[in-house]
Scaffold this motif. Structure first.
Motif, PDB file in Angstrom:
ATOM      1  N   ASP A   1       0.590  -1.084  -0.114  1.00  0.00           N
ATOM      2  CA  ASP A   1       0.038  -0.044  -0.026  1.00  0.00           C
ATOM      3  C   ASP A   1       0.999   1.146   0.101  1.00  0.00           C
ATOM      4  O   ASP A   1       1.853   1.194   0.621  1.00  0.00           O
ATOM      5  N   LYS A   2       0.454   2.120  -0.407  1.00  0.00           N
ATOM      6  CA  LYS A   2       1.171   3.491  -0.802  1.00  0.00           C
ATOM      7  C   LYS A   2       1.708   4.058   0.551  1.00  0.00           C
ATOM      8  O   LYS A   2       2.952   4.391   0.584  1.00  0.00           O
ATOM      9  N   VAL A   3       0.728   3.955   1.744  1.00  0.00           N
ATOM     10  CA  VAL A   3       1.218   4.419   2.956  1.00  0.00           C
ATOM     11  C   VAL A   3       2.374   3.520   3.387  1.00  0.00           C
ATOM     12  O   VAL A   3       3.382   4.333   4.191  1.00  0.00           O
ATOM     13  N   VAL A   4       2.043   2.178   3.259  1.00  0.00           N
ATOM     14  CA  VAL A   4       3.138   1.525   4.054  1.00  0.00           C
ATOM     15  C   VAL A   4       4.459   1.682   3.156  1.00  0.00           C
ATOM     16  O   VAL A   4       5.596   1.651   3.712  1.00  0.00           O
ATOM     17  N   ARG A   5       4.541   1.671   1.730  1.00  0.00           N
ATOM     18  CA  ARG A   5       5.624   1.834   1.002  1.00  0.00           C
ATOM     19  C   ARG A   5       6.400   3.285   1.320  1.00  0.00           C
ATOM     20  O   ARG A   5       7.539   3.216   1.492  1.00  0.00           O
ATOM     21  N   ASP A   6       5.552   4.350   1.598  1.00  0.00           N
ATOM     22  CA  ASP A   6       6.370   5.373   1.970  1.00  0.00           C
ATOM     23  C   ASP A   6       7.007   5.390   3.191  1.00  0.00           C
ATOM     24  O   ASP A   6       8.151   6.059   3.534  1.00  0.00           O
ATOM     25  N   ASP A   7       6.128   4.507   4.141  1.00  0.00           N
ATOM     26  CA  ASP A   7       6.969   4.490   5.624  1.00  0.00           C
ATOM     27  C   ASP A   7       8.234   3.767   5.607  1.00  0.00           C
ATOM     28  O   ASP A   7       9.138   3.896   6.209  1.00  0.00           O
TER      29      ASP A   7
END
Length: 205
Positions: free
Chosen positions: A85-91
């Motif tokens: 997920d984008k949020v997880v990837r960014d983190d």
């Protein structure tokens, strides 16, 4: 280690003794020596090398642990980035960036720590050698004592190194090393390991 020490003895490579100024009844007498050579002959030299090696090994071990953590998390990220997920990837990318910055900061701190450790060990010995040179010069009537590294030519009896070693309690008859003899390479924690790989994966929205 001894290559770095050379930078710490620069201030002592040209030693003048203003208090022994030439007078009309006292001819100019110039001697020469090599501070680095004398340092290498002293028993403190091996202790300094040993302590620096231990300190350097500790720093290298910590740095390797940081690299290992970075590589493990980078591989996990690259393996799963496409399905994250984008949020997880960014983190995850932020975490990798922070780890990379931490490694670079540790490299700088480790180098500074090693240099400070070396200075704290070497400075007292250099001061001891400096005092011995001044004592020998005064006792033997030398007007000036210079570094033999700055000497182009001079009489053999102008070398006061044996007298300085004797003053320091080192038997000059047992000294066999030359001034430029064995100089163990300095340990540099930050430069012995490859820089962390940059993230090859691009963000996917």
């Amino acid at each position: 280690m001894m290559n770095k020490i050379k930078t710490l003895v620069v201030a002592f490579l040209l030693i003048s003794f203003a208090s022994f100024a030439q007078t009309s009844d006292k001819p100019l007498k110039i001697g020469y020596t090599n501070v680095e050579y004398i340092l290498l002959q002293m028993p403190e030299s091996k202790r300094i090398e040993s302590e620096l090696k231990t300190h350097s090994t500790q720093l290298e071990s910590q740095l390797k642990n940081k690299y290992s953590e970075y590589e493990t998390k980078l591989q996990a990220y690259e393996k799963s980035a496409a399905t994250m997920d984008k949020v997880v990837r960014d983190d995850k990318e932020k975490e990798l960036m922070n780890l990379n910055n931490s490694i670079q900061e540790f490299q700088r701190s480790a180098q500074a720590s090693l240099q400070q450790k070396e200075k704290s060990l070497v400075d007292p010995v250099i001061a001891k050698i400096d005092q011995a040179i001044k004592d020998v010069a005064k006792e033997n009537g030398y007007t000036y004592v210079i570094s033999n590294q700055a000497l182009l030519a001079g009489p053999e009896d102008g070398d006061i190194s044996p007298l300085v070693l004797k003053k320091l309690g080192v038997d000059p008859t047992k000294v066999t090393a030359e001034p430029a003899a064995t100089k163990p390479a300095a340990q540099t924690p930050a430069k012995t390991t490859t820089t962390p790989a940059k993230k090859s994966s691009k963000k996917k929205n």
